[in-house]
Design a protein around this motif. Structure first.
Motif, PDB file in Angstrom:
ATOM      1  N   ALA A 115       0.863  -1.175   0.000  1.00  0.00           N
ATOM      2  CA  ALA A 115       0.000   0.000   0.000  1.00  0.00           C
ATOM      3  C   ALA A 115       0.899   1.224   0.000  1.00  0.00           C
ATOM      4  CB  ALA A 115      -0.912   0.003   1.230  1.00  0.00           C
ATOM      5  N   ALA A 116       1.086   1.818  -1.171  1.00  0.00           N
ATOM      6  CA  ALA A 116       1.979   2.971  -1.284  1.00  0.00           C
ATOM      7  C   ALA A 116       1.437   4.149  -0.490  1.00  0.00           C
ATOM      8  CB  ALA A 116       2.150   3.355  -2.746  1.00  0.00           C
ATOM      9  N   ALA A 117       2.342   4.885   0.143  1.00  0.00           N
ATOM     10  CA  ALA A 117       1.933   6.049   0.924  1.00  0.00           C
ATOM     11  C   ALA A 117       1.365   7.140   0.034  1.00  0.00           C
ATOM     12  CB  ALA A 117       3.125   6.585   1.714  1.00  0.00           C
ATOM     13  N   VAL A 118       1.907   7.262  -1.185  1.00  0.00           N
ATOM     14  CA  VAL A 118       1.418   8.183  -2.222  1.00  0.00           C
ATOM     15  C   VAL A 118       1.642   7.472  -3.555  1.00  0.00           C
ATOM     16  CG1 VAL A 118       2.059  10.233  -0.862  1.00  0.00           C
ATOM     17  CG2 VAL A 118       3.644   9.351  -2.581  1.00  0.00           C
ATOM     18  N   PRO A 119       1.035   7.930  -4.658  1.00  0.00           N
ATOM     19  CA  PRO A 119       1.370   7.336  -5.956  1.00  0.00           C
ATOM     20  C   PRO A 119       2.862   7.518  -6.243  1.00  0.00           C
ATOM     21  CG  PRO A 119      -0.655   8.609  -6.103  1.00  0.00           C
ATOM     22  CD  PRO A 119      -0.061   8.910  -4.750  1.00  0.00           C
ATOM     23  N   LEU A 120       3.588   6.427  -6.238  1.00  0.00           N
ATOM     24  CA  LEU A 120       5.050   6.511  -6.206  1.00  0.00           C
ATOM     25  C   LEU A 120       5.681   6.909  -7.528  1.00  0.00           C
ATOM     26  CD1 LEU A 120       5.982   3.452  -3.956  1.00  0.00           C
ATOM     27  CD2 LEU A 120       6.023   5.884  -3.359  1.00  0.00           C
ATOM     28  N   ALA A 121       5.179   6.399  -8.651  1.00  0.00           N
ATOM     29  CA  ALA A 121       5.838   6.685  -9.928  1.00  0.00           C
ATOM     30  C   ALA A 121       5.881   8.180 -10.226  1.00  0.00           C
ATOM     31  CB  ALA A 121       5.176   5.908 -11.056  1.00  0.00           C
ATOM     32  N   PRO A 122       4.763   8.911 -10.169  1.00  0.00           N
ATOM     33  CA  PRO A 122       4.858  10.353 -10.431  1.00  0.00           C
ATOM     34  C   PRO A 122       5.644  11.107  -9.377  1.00  0.00           C
ATOM     35  CG  PRO A 122       2.627   9.743  -9.770  1.00  0.00           C
ATOM     36  CD  PRO A 122       3.367   8.475 -10.008  1.00  0.00           C
ATOM     37  N   PHE A 123       5.555  10.656  -8.140  1.00  0.00           N
ATOM     38  CA  PHE A 123       6.317  11.307  -7.068  1.00  0.00           C
ATOM     39  C   PHE A 123       7.814  11.191  -7.318  1.00  0.00           C
ATOM     40  CE2 PHE A 123       8.557  10.485  -2.998  1.00  0.00           C
ATOM     41  CZ  PHE A 123       8.516  11.764  -2.472  1.00  0.00           C
ATOM     42  N   LEU A 124       8.280   9.986  -7.614  1.00  0.00           N
ATOM     43  CA  LEU A 124       9.712   9.769  -7.840  1.00  0.00           C
ATOM     44  C   LEU A 124      10.179  10.406  -9.136  1.00  0.00           C
ATOM     45  CD1 LEU A 124       9.846   6.063  -6.646  1.00  0.00           C
ATOM     46  CD2 LEU A 124      10.818   8.043  -5.448  1.00  0.00           C
ATOM     47  N   THR A 125       9.330  10.412 -10.141  1.00  0.00           N
ATOM     48  CA  THR A 125       9.667  11.095 -11.396  1.00  0.00           C
ATOM     49  C   THR A 125       9.906  12.577 -11.139  1.00  0.00           C
ATOM     50  OG1 THR A 125       8.421   9.508 -12.731  1.00  0.00           O
ATOM     51  CG2 THR A 125       8.828  11.681 -13.699  1.00  0.00           C
ATOM     52  N   GLY A 126       9.074  13.165 -10.292  1.00  0.00           N
ATOM     53  CA  GLY A 126       9.243  14.579  -9.952  1.00  0.00           C
ATOM     54  C   GLY A 126      10.544  14.856  -9.232  1.00  0.00           C
ATOM     55  N   LEU A 127      10.951  13.947  -8.346  1.00  0.00           N
ATOM     56  CA  LEU A 127      12.230  14.138  -7.650  1.00  0.00           C
ATOM     57  C   LEU A 127      13.404  14.020  -8.616  1.00  0.00           C
ATOM     58  CD1 LEU A 127      11.690  12.152  -4.319  1.00  0.00           C
ATOM     59  CD2 LEU A 127      11.412  14.613  -4.727  1.00  0.00           C
ATOM     60  N   SER A 128      13.322  13.038  -9.520  1.00  0.00           N
ATOM     61  CA  SER A 128      14.403  12.873 -10.503  1.00  0.00           C
ATOM     62  C   SER A 128      14.501  14.094 -11.406  1.00  0.00           C
ATOM     63  CB  SER A 128      14.154  11.619 -11.341  1.00  0.00           C
ATOM     64  OG  SER A 128      14.227  10.457 -10.550  1.00  0.00           O
ATOM     65  N   ALA A 129      13.370  14.698 -11.730  1.00  0.00           N
ATOM     66  CA  ALA A 129      13.372  15.882 -12.586  1.00  0.00           C
ATOM     67  C   ALA A 129      14.081  17.062 -11.924  1.00  0.00           C
ATOM     68  CB  ALA A 129      11.937  16.268 -12.938  1.00  0.00           C
ATOM     69  N   ARG A 130      14.186  17.027 -10.608  1.00  0.00           N
ATOM     70  CA  ARG A 130      14.928  18.061  -9.885  1.00  0.00           C
ATOM     71  C   ARG A 130      16.430  17.782  -9.889  1.00  0.00           C
ATOM     72  NH1 ARG A 130      12.051  20.819  -5.522  1.00  0.00           N
ATOM     73  NH2 ARG A 130       9.805  20.509  -5.740  1.00  0.00           N
ATOM     74  N   GLY A 131      16.831  16.646 -10.446  1.00  0.00           N
ATOM     75  CA  GLY A 131      18.237  16.272 -10.464  1.00  0.00           C
ATOM     76  C   GLY A 131      18.694  15.525  -9.225  1.00  0.00           C
ATOM     77  N   LEU A 132      17.752  15.093  -8.410  1.00  0.00           N
ATOM     78  CA  LEU A 132      18.104  14.400  -7.177  1.00  0.00           C
ATOM     79  C   LEU A 132      18.489  12.948  -7.438  1.00  0.00           C
ATOM     80  CD1 LEU A 132      15.219  15.673  -4.881  1.00  0.00           C
ATOM     81  CD2 LEU A 132      17.621  16.312  -4.701  1.00  0.00           C
TER      82      LEU A 132
END
Length: 236
Positions: free
Chosen positions: A107-124
């Motif tokens: 049970a993901a805490a939030v929708p993980l794919a868009p969340f992680l995509t957003g972090l990667s887009a920041r260069g993290l």
């Protein structure tokens, strides 16, 4: 350790898995009940005896706040359960935990794919450090469809030690070429935040595990409802 830099200088983020990426109770309550029932049947003992050994409330299907399973490695959990079963083999229980937990419903805490995509887009750079096995971590991330988002994955058996030791966190920083002060450790328990502080990293607590705000505050720069609030925290 060097004090963390300004949060706008953060270039890496490490997540705990259970209770952080995945809601702890929703993911693990039914699995734990099933494990205790299977072990009780196999060893002709009572599920209640096993539940008491690990501070798990069978009627409600909830972990008690002081449960030693919270933050434990598979081996530590197996040894606790074996101690409640005369003649039981902790190694066999550990293997049962490894195999069945890897297939546990998530049970993901939030929708993980868009969340992680957003972090990667920041260069993290994105890492995972868990007291689960690396096998279990990779199985869960694959099941959630987000394995490819992670630049670094470490379980307690990867070779860097288990939390609350800071070895795996420092290994992430070293492999990503980052000063620890440019990394934030995110977790739902003091087992996650204490090594983050020891490593000289930023620390963020989240409330999707067992711990309450008061438990996490002494070790966290901030405590957030869930990981979905991290982008706003980074921008503040």
């Amino acid at each position: 350790m060097t004090a963390p830099a300004n949060r706008r200088d953060i270039a890496g983020i490490i997540f705990d898995k259970d209770g952080t990426l995945f809601d702890f109770h929703t993911t693990w309550a039914d699995w734990t009940r099933g494990l205790l029932g299977a072990l009780a049947a196999e060893h002709a003992t009572s599920p209640e005896i096993l539940a008491r050994a690990v501070d798990f409330d069978l009627p409600t299907g909830r972990f008690l706040p002081g449960s030693p399973l919270i933050g434990a490695t598979n081996r530590e959990g197996a040894e606790l359960l074996a101690g409640a079963i005369p003649g039981a083999d902790a190694g066999a229980i550990e293997e049962a935990i490894r195999l069945t937990s890897a297939a546990a419903p998530l049970a993901a805490a939030v929708p993980l794919a868009p969340f992680l995509t957003g972090l990667s887009a920041r260069g993290l750079k994105i890492g995972l450090v868990t007291n689960d096995t690396e096998y279990g971590a990779r199985a869960h991330l694959t099941s959630a469809g987000v394995l490819a988002h992670f630049d670094f994955i470490a379980g307690y058996d990867t070779g860097h030690g288990a939390k609350p030791e800071a070895g795996a966190l420092l290994a992430f920083a070293q492999q990503m070429g980052l000063a620890p002060s440019r990394v934030v450790m995110v977790g739902d328990s003091t087992h996650d935040l204490i090594p983050g502080r020891a490593a000289g990293m930023h620390t963020l607590g989240v409330l999707t595990g067992i711990a309450k705000t008061a438990d996490l505050t002494p070790y966290a720069d901030d405590v957030l409802p869930d990981i979905g609030h991290i982008p706003g925290w980074l921008d503040a």
